[in-house]
Design an enzyme around this catalytic site. Sequence first.
Site, PDB file in Angstrom:
ATOM      1  N   PRO A   2     -10.795  -0.869  -3.952  1.00  0.00           N
ATOM      2  CA  PRO A   2     -11.347  -1.676  -5.050  1.00  0.00           C
ATOM      3  C   PRO A   2     -12.676  -1.101  -5.532  1.00  0.00           C
ATOM      4  O   PRO A   2     -13.500  -0.670  -4.743  1.00  0.00           O
ATOM      5  CB  PRO A   2     -11.538  -3.058  -4.421  1.00  0.00           C
ATOM      6  CG  PRO A   2     -11.441  -2.872  -2.952  1.00  0.00           C
ATOM      7  CD  PRO A   2     -10.674  -1.614  -2.706  1.00  0.00           C
ATOM      8  N   GLU A   3     -12.849  -1.048  -6.849  1.00  0.00           N
ATOM      9  CA  GLU A   3     -14.119  -0.616  -7.432  1.00  0.00           C
ATOM     10  C   GLU A   3     -14.801  -1.852  -8.028  1.00  0.00           C
ATOM     11  O   GLU A   3     -14.343  -2.975  -7.841  1.00  0.00           O
ATOM     12  CB  GLU A   3     -13.864   0.491  -8.474  1.00  0.00           C
ATOM     13  CG  GLU A   3     -13.224   1.750  -7.850  1.00  0.00           C
ATOM     14  CD  GLU A   3     -13.038   2.915  -8.833  1.00  0.00           C
ATOM     15  OE1 GLU A   3     -13.829   3.057  -9.770  1.00  0.00           O
ATOM     16  OE2 GLU A   3     -12.085   3.693  -8.640  1.00  0.00           O
ATOM     17  N   HIS A  95      -2.129  -7.699   9.540  1.00  0.00           N
ATOM     18  CA  HIS A  95      -3.526  -7.263   9.396  1.00  0.00           C
ATOM     19  C   HIS A  95      -4.459  -8.362   8.881  1.00  0.00           C
ATOM     20  O   HIS A  95      -5.475  -8.080   8.262  1.00  0.00           O
ATOM     21  CB  HIS A  95      -3.656  -6.039   8.475  1.00  0.00           C
ATOM     22  CG  HIS A  95      -2.738  -4.910   8.837  1.00  0.00           C
ATOM     23  ND1 HIS A  95      -2.875  -4.184   9.998  1.00  0.00           N
ATOM     24  CD2 HIS A  95      -1.664  -4.402   8.195  1.00  0.00           C
ATOM     25  CE1 HIS A  95      -1.922  -3.270  10.045  1.00  0.00           C
ATOM     26  NE2 HIS A  95      -1.170  -3.379   8.973  1.00  0.00           N
ATOM     27  N   ARG A 114      -6.802  -1.085   6.923  1.00  0.00           N
ATOM     28  CA  ARG A 114      -7.529   0.107   7.379  1.00  0.00           C
ATOM     29  C   ARG A 114      -8.864  -0.235   8.036  1.00  0.00           C
ATOM     30  O   ARG A 114      -9.546   0.653   8.524  1.00  0.00           O
ATOM     31  CB  ARG A 114      -7.702   1.074   6.204  1.00  0.00           C
ATOM     32  CG  ARG A 114      -6.326   1.524   5.670  1.00  0.00           C
ATOM     33  CD  ARG A 114      -6.422   2.522   4.567  1.00  0.00           C
ATOM     34  NE  ARG A 114      -7.031   3.764   4.995  1.00  0.00           N
ATOM     35  CZ  ARG A 114      -7.302   4.783   4.188  1.00  0.00           C
ATOM     36  NH1 ARG A 114      -7.028   4.678   2.911  1.00  0.00           N
ATOM     37  NH2 ARG A 114      -7.848   5.872   4.657  1.00  0.00           N
TER      38      ARG A 114
END
Length: 278
Positions: A2-3, A95, A114
């Site tokens: 995500p930016e 997750h 991650r």
Amino acid sequence: MPELPEVEVVRRDLERDVIGRRIKAVEVDAMRSVRRHHNRKQFISRLEGKKITAVDRRGKYILCRLDADDVLIIHLGMSGQLLRTKSSRESRAKHTHVIITFQQGGQLRFIDPRTFGEMFVTELDSLAKVSELSHLGIDALDAPMSWEQFGALVSQKHAKLKPLLMDQKFLAGIGNIYSDEILWGAGLRWDRMSDSLTAQEVRRLYRSLVETLQEAVKHRGSSLADEQYVDLFGKPGDYQHHHKVYAREGETCRRCRQEIVRERVGSRSTFYCPACQV
Ligand SMILES: [Zn+2]
């Protein structure tokens, strides 16, 4: 990853949805997601019983203000998602590392395959001591400035434009997608030197920076096939359909009809139009 626009969409969703909600219970399954705390209990006890009073953002850090003058800081990292569920019975995605249950019902879940993302609680007064927050560059969604001011900052640097746009200490939250889109919008090549721009080019660059990010927020961010970004309710964004160059190698430039090219620099791909970006 995500930016800035994707993080802003999530912040706005949170602002509408969780302000005024009181935290009833917190579950943490992986210490890595709350790694700044000594243990889970320390993280959990600072949240339970607290009410969320505001949701701010600094760069890609989401700041949930709590009524005890604490702040819950959330960073999505490479693959983090915040997901709002109406019921605690909804099945947990793989997750899922942190679950916040509200007194009024429903949960906020932090999912992060991650585990580069994290959550931590700090005192409002100690925010200045969080080094990641104090070294952030210009926030183009949040802090308006004149293009002349921006131009002065750009021309002080002697750097290629793409790496400069992606330098977090110069501009907060711009990554590989939006740097390419911003440069296409400005009609500038990725490897132009920052101190070589004319006044008109600086103006185009600043306008494209602000407009590209605002458009991306309007379209609820970019979700790519291999990436994790979804909004607070699990819906993907739509801005990927409006990309002008990113991942459009071999396709036609929407401005001049030339073919978009992809250039590999290090481990990163850069997409641009070789004709109308100069
Ligand atoms: Zn073109």
